[in-house]
Write an enzyme that holds these catalytic residues in place. Structure first.
Site, PDB file in Angstrom:
ATOM      1  N   LEU A 188       9.426   6.440 -12.769  1.00  0.00           N
ATOM      2  CA  LEU A 188       9.449   6.688 -11.130  1.00  0.00           C
ATOM      3  C   LEU A 188       9.629   5.402 -10.472  1.00  0.00           C
ATOM      4  O   LEU A 188      10.444   5.146  -9.658  1.00  0.00           O
ATOM      5  CB  LEU A 188       8.733   7.771 -10.728  1.00  0.00           C
ATOM      6  CG  LEU A 188       8.865   9.234 -11.327  1.00  0.00           C
ATOM      7  CD1 LEU A 188       7.563  10.068 -10.602  1.00  0.00           C
ATOM      8  CD2 LEU A 188      10.324   9.805 -10.909  1.00  0.00           C
ATOM      9  N   ASP A 221      -1.782   2.600   4.641  1.00  0.00           N
ATOM     10  CA  ASP A 221      -0.573   2.078   4.135  1.00  0.00           C
ATOM     11  C   ASP A 221       0.722   2.939   4.679  1.00  0.00           C
ATOM     12  O   ASP A 221       1.547   3.001   3.642  1.00  0.00           O
ATOM     13  CB  ASP A 221      -0.505   1.727   2.712  1.00  0.00           C
ATOM     14  CG  ASP A 221       0.432   0.878   2.038  1.00  0.00           C
ATOM     15  OD1 ASP A 221       1.188  -0.107   3.137  1.00  0.00           O
ATOM     16  OD2 ASP A 221       0.950   0.579   1.005  1.00  0.00           O
ATOM     17  N   LYS A 254       0.593   8.440 -12.400  1.00  0.00           N
ATOM     18  CA  LYS A 254       0.279   7.071 -12.487  1.00  0.00           C
ATOM     19  C   LYS A 254      -0.463   6.417 -13.245  1.00  0.00           C
ATOM     20  O   LYS A 254      -1.704   7.330 -13.427  1.00  0.00           O
ATOM     21  CB  LYS A 254      -0.070   6.894 -10.876  1.00  0.00           C
ATOM     22  CG  LYS A 254      -0.651   5.183 -10.676  1.00  0.00           C
ATOM     23  CD  LYS A 254      -1.044   5.156  -9.205  1.00  0.00           C
ATOM     24  CE  LYS A 254      -0.029   5.208  -7.967  1.00  0.00           C
ATOM     25  NZ  LYS A 254      -0.468   4.898  -6.719  1.00  0.00           N
ATOM     26  N   GLY A 307       2.544  -4.044  -9.435  1.00  0.00           N
ATOM     27  CA  GLY A 307       1.636  -5.051 -10.161  1.00  0.00           C
ATOM     28  C   GLY A 307       0.620  -4.341 -10.817  1.00  0.00           C
ATOM     29  O   GLY A 307      -0.218  -4.752 -11.536  1.00  0.00           O
ATOM     30  N   MET A 308      -0.118  -3.044 -10.271  1.00  0.00           N
ATOM     31  CA  MET A 308      -1.131  -2.157 -11.090  1.00  0.00           C
ATOM     32  C   MET A 308      -0.544  -1.571 -12.028  1.00  0.00           C
ATOM     33  O   MET A 308      -1.666  -1.231 -12.940  1.00  0.00           O
ATOM     34  CB  MET A 308      -2.049  -1.818  -9.989  1.00  0.00           C
ATOM     35  CG  MET A 308      -2.731  -2.597  -8.991  1.00  0.00           C
ATOM     36  SD  MET A 308      -3.814  -1.407  -7.941  1.00  0.00           S
ATOM     37  CE  MET A 308      -4.793  -0.508  -9.137  1.00  0.00           C
ATOM     38  N   GLY A 309       0.315  -0.847 -12.003  1.00  0.00           N
ATOM     39  CA  GLY A 309       0.797   0.000 -13.031  1.00  0.00           C
ATOM     40  C   GLY A 309       1.988   0.768 -12.830  1.00  0.00           C
ATOM     41  O   GLY A 309       2.887   0.257 -12.169  1.00  0.00           O
TER      42      GLY A 309
END
Length: 318
Positions: free
Chosen positions: A21, A137, A43, A25-27
């Site tokens: 999907l 965010d 995730k 940067g993290m995953g």
């Protein structure tokens, strides 16, 4: 949605992974389906980052934050595995475009639609803040428009209102132009920061343009802290309602409860999620997901779809 690539896992926990999907940067976030046919957005932390204590702590915190919010306006957490080699978290898969995708495809929302969007998101912020959290965010890409209304996703940098941030000096913790001035300045933030972000989101929904712009990140952040929001393309009836949300002083911004009352839409405004071009977009995505999950888990002719057509279906579904 993209098909799985080399190195992508085929399964995480009870979920068979069917496509990608998105990633950052993290995953990565995968589209998954369990043995009962239920779908999820899964995730997972990148393998090369799984042993980074700070990132692992942030990932665990995201799962805990999302589980703490029981509002129907957010994606429910279905399961999480934060121990072991590859921490993952599964949340409810929401079928529909994000707000930025919807505005890009169908243009700015009219006044009634903006009111429906604002009231729904304000009520969800009330639930998030009641749980003792600040999202931090809120932006168009973190709002999914479904047939049941808008839903807020991604608690990746959410934290308790009085907790300590895990970001380090010099990092930009939010998308420039949507984070409040106190966030841009690295100060402690509370629920009013989410109200500022919601105001910026509503400017974008009502005009198709961001509330603050600039040639580079620093210029945008300067406008957030010192400049005035660009409300020229916002309908005249909505400008006076949105402007207070974008105040520089968080103490003078309205509360989500006050926003829900001020933006109260006329009766029947929720039809935007069920009728019209946006609703057609949502329904098409729902059909694609149903088709994809039938192909994967069904029997007989449904399983004999060619690989080319399956990959095409995955791409369209995204």
């Amino acid at each position: 949605m993209d098909p799985l690539g080399t190195g992508d896992p085929l399964r995480l926990g009870p979920y068979r992974l069917l496509g990608v999907l998105g990633e950052g940067g993290m995953g990565k976030v995968y589209f998954g389906q369990d043995s009962a046919g239920a779908t999820a957005a899964v995730k997972v932390l990148r393998p090369e980052l799984a042993h980074d204590q700070n990132l692992a702590q942030r990932f665990v915190r995201e799962a805990q934050m999302a589980q703490a919010v029981t509002s129907t306006g957010v994606a429910r957490v279905l399961g999480a595995q934060t121990e072991g080699g590859r921490p993952w978290m599964a949340t409810e898969f929401l079928t529909g475009p994000t707000l930025d995708q919807a505005v890009g495809a169908h243009g700015a929302f009219d006044e009634t639609a903006v009111r429906a969007l604002a009231a729904a998101l304000a009520r969800t912020l009330m639930d998030i803040h009641t749980a003792g959290l600040v999202h931090r965010d809120l932006k168009p890409a973190n709002i999914v428009l479904t047939s049941a209304g808008p839903r807020i996703i991604d608690f990746g940098i959410a934290r308790p209102e009085h907790g300590l941030t895990l970001t380090t000096t010099g990092q930009v913790p939010v998308t420039p132009g949507y984070g409040a001035p106190e966030q841009a300045l690295g100060q402690r933030v509370g629920p009013p920061a989410d109200v500022f972000s919601l105001g910026a989101v509503l400017v974008y929904a009502a005009s198709g343009s961001p509330a603050f712009s600039g040639g580079h990140v620093a210029a945008v952040q300067y406008e957030v802290v010192h400049g005035e929001a660009q409300l020229g393309r916002v309908p005249a009836q909505l400008g006076p309602l949105i402007a207070p949300c974008l105040g520089k002083n968080p103490a003078f911004r309205p509360t989500p409860c006050q926003m829900a009352t001020a933006f109260a839409p006329p009766r029947g405004a929720e039809r935007i999620w069920r009728h019209g071009p946006l609703a057609t977009d949502i329904k098409q995505r729902e059909r694609t997901v149903r088709q994809l999950t039938t192909i994967v888990s069904g029997a007989g002719t449904a399983q004999r779809m060619s690989r080319r057509r399956l990959l095409t279906t995955l791409a369209v579904g995204g």
